[in-house]
Design a protein around this motif. Structure first.
Motif, PDB file in Angstrom:
ATOM      1  N   GLY A 215      56.809  26.545  48.591  1.00 18.39           N
ATOM      2  CA  GLY A 215      55.626  25.732  48.369  1.00 18.39           C
ATOM      3  C   GLY A 215      54.527  26.473  47.637  1.00 18.39           C
ATOM      4  O   GLY A 215      54.778  27.367  46.832  1.00 18.39           O
ATOM      5  N   VAL A 216      53.300  26.101  47.962  1.00 16.59           N
ATOM      6  CA  VAL A 216      52.127  26.678  47.316  1.00 16.59           C
ATOM      7  C   VAL A 216      50.987  26.740  48.331  1.00 16.59           C
ATOM      8  O   VAL A 216      50.854  25.861  49.176  1.00 16.59           O
ATOM      9  CB  VAL A 216      51.723  25.875  46.056  1.00 16.59           C
ATOM     10  CG1 VAL A 216      51.336  24.449  46.383  1.00 16.59           C
ATOM     11  CG2 VAL A 216      50.624  26.569  45.274  1.00 16.59           C
TER      12      VAL A 216
ATOM     13  N   PRO B 292      59.383  21.720  50.452  1.00 16.35           N
ATOM     14  CA  PRO B 292      58.212  22.503  50.102  1.00 16.35           C
ATOM     15  C   PRO B 292      56.954  21.991  50.810  1.00 16.35           C
ATOM     16  O   PRO B 292      56.870  20.830  51.211  1.00 16.35           O
ATOM     17  CB  PRO B 292      58.085  22.310  48.592  1.00 16.35           C
ATOM     18  CG  PRO B 292      58.637  20.948  48.346  1.00 16.35           C
ATOM     19  CD  PRO B 292      59.734  20.774  49.374  1.00 16.35           C
ATOM     20  N   PHE B 293      55.983  22.894  50.958  1.00 15.89           N
ATOM     21  CA  PHE B 293      54.717  22.587  51.588  1.00 15.89           C
ATOM     22  C   PHE B 293      53.578  23.015  50.678  1.00 15.89           C
ATOM     23  O   PHE B 293      53.689  23.984  49.935  1.00 15.89           O
ATOM     24  CB  PHE B 293      54.550  23.367  52.900  1.00 15.89           C
ATOM     25  CG  PHE B 293      55.637  23.129  53.895  1.00 15.89           C
ATOM     26  CD1 PHE B 293      55.703  21.955  54.622  1.00 15.89           C
ATOM     27  CD2 PHE B 293      56.603  24.098  54.129  1.00 15.89           C
ATOM     28  CE1 PHE B 293      56.711  21.749  55.549  1.00 15.89           C
ATOM     29  CE2 PHE B 293      57.605  23.907  55.052  1.00 15.89           C
ATOM     30  CZ  PHE B 293      57.662  22.724  55.770  1.00 15.89           C
ATOM     31  N   THR B 294      52.462  22.301  50.807  1.00 17.00           N
ATOM     32  CA  THR B 294      51.204  22.727  50.231  1.00 17.00           C
ATOM     33  C   THR B 294      50.322  23.082  51.412  1.00 17.00           C
ATOM     34  O   THR B 294      50.090  22.245  52.281  1.00 17.00           O
ATOM     35  CB  THR B 294      50.555  21.609  49.397  1.00 17.00           C
ATOM     36  OG1 THR B 294      51.436  21.275  48.326  1.00 17.00           O
ATOM     37  CG2 THR B 294      49.208  22.036  48.843  1.00 17.00           C
TER      38      THR B 294
ATOM     39  N   ILE C 252      55.927  31.149  52.663  1.00 16.47           N
ATOM     40  CA  ILE C 252      54.514  31.062  53.029  1.00 16.47           C
ATOM     41  C   ILE C 252      54.195  32.069  54.131  1.00 16.47           C
ATOM     42  O   ILE C 252      53.223  32.818  54.037  1.00 16.47           O
ATOM     43  CB  ILE C 252      54.174  29.619  53.462  1.00 16.47           C
ATOM     44  CG1 ILE C 252      54.227  28.686  52.237  1.00 16.47           C
ATOM     45  CG2 ILE C 252      52.837  29.539  54.168  1.00 16.47           C
ATOM     46  CD1 ILE C 252      54.255  27.211  52.548  1.00 16.47           C
ATOM     47  N   VAL C 253      55.002  32.118  55.155  1.00 17.51           N
ATOM     48  CA  VAL C 253      54.756  33.021  56.280  1.00 17.51           C
ATOM     49  C   VAL C 253      54.929  34.479  55.864  1.00 17.51           C
ATOM     50  O   VAL C 253      54.099  35.332  56.207  1.00 17.51           O
ATOM     51  CB  VAL C 253      55.660  32.670  57.479  1.00 17.51           C
ATOM     52  CG1 VAL C 253      55.539  33.703  58.586  1.00 17.51           C
ATOM     53  CG2 VAL C 253      55.333  31.277  58.002  1.00 17.51           C
TER      54      VAL C 253
ATOM     55  N   LEU D  24      57.050  26.780  58.875  1.00 22.48           N
ATOM     56  CA  LEU D  24      56.476  27.212  57.595  1.00 22.48           C
ATOM     57  C   LEU D  24      57.336  28.249  56.877  1.00 22.48           C
ATOM     58  O   LEU D  24      57.021  28.657  55.764  1.00 22.48           O
ATOM     59  CB  LEU D  24      55.059  27.729  57.798  1.00 22.48           C
ATOM     60  CG  LEU D  24      54.042  26.659  58.199  1.00 22.48           C
ATOM     61  CD1 LEU D  24      52.696  27.283  58.502  1.00 22.48           C
ATOM     62  CD2 LEU D  24      53.925  25.589  57.128  1.00 22.48           C
ATOM     63  N   SER D  25      58.431  28.642  57.513  1.00 27.30           N
ATOM     64  CA  SER D  25      59.401  29.526  56.863  1.00 27.30           C
ATOM     65  C   SER D  25      60.584  28.735  56.323  1.00 27.30           C
ATOM     66  O   SER D  25      61.433  29.275  55.623  1.00 27.30           O
ATOM     67  CB  SER D  25      59.920  30.569  57.858  1.00 27.30           C
ATOM     68  OG  SER D  25      58.874  31.416  58.266  1.00 27.30           O
TER      69      SER D  25
END
Length: 182
Positions: free
Chosen positions: A170-171, A68-70, A37-38, A63-64
């Motif tokens: 993630g997304v 997983p993250f949304t 993400i980052v 966030l690295s």
């Protein structure tokens, strides 16, 4: 010679097709699903304010991570539409906890693509409620056949403008407003 040219053209066509299927353009830059993400967000010209805020809140490492993250990622314009001085105030070191709260309100644990969000909305009979990483609730509803609208705890809304920007951890869904916890 003809065969090697055809082979090369086939390779280029297939490579371009795979690139087109696996990447999404955000902020004028390609977002690669093999990056975090980052790693992708820092390349988006439309998300420089968000990236600065993530750095100020010391959330880069989080966030690295694997996730997983949304992430519901507000654009620079979304931040500019906040009341005057809000962003500058949040970026001050003494307001780091408040900034962290706002940013983690834009993150949900797990990888929720558009289909998963829409399925949750249908299952919730028109409203899906997600618990964000900061522990507060964020609601999602449909506006028409395919537009997801987020509603924060204060009744403010944000539209998802770009869906399913897949990342290695993630997304991301790009949104047109900043949502705020109570």
């Amino acid at each position: 010679m003809k065969k090697s040219i055809l082979t090369l053209l086939s390779f280029l066509f297939i490579s371009a097709s795979v690139f087109a299927q696996n990447t999404v353009m955000v902020g004028g830059e390609a977002m690669y699903p093999s990056r975090t993400i980052v790693e992708n967000a820092v390349n988006s010209e439309a998300h420089t304010t968000l990236v600065a805020a993530v750095k100020a809140a010391d959330l880069v490492e989080t966030l690295s991570s694997d996730g997983p993250f949304t992430v519901f990622a507000p654009t620079n314009d979304a931040f500019e539409n906040l009341p005057e001085g809000t962003v500058q105030t949040l970026l001050k070191p003494e307001n780091k906890d408040q900034l962290t709260g706002v940013l983690t309100y834009h993150v949900v644990a797990g990888k929720l693509d558009a289909k998963a969000i829409q399925k949750a909305i249908k299952k919730g009979k028109g409203t899906a409620t997600f618990t964000t990483v900061n522990g507060a609730r964020l609601m999602a509803t449909m506006n028409g056949m395919s537009n997801v609208v987020l509603k924060d705890e204060n009744g403010n809304t944000a539209n998802i403008t770009t869906y399913d920007v897949y990342q290695s951890n993630g997304v991301i869904h790009v949104i047109d407003a900043v949502v705020l916890p109570k």
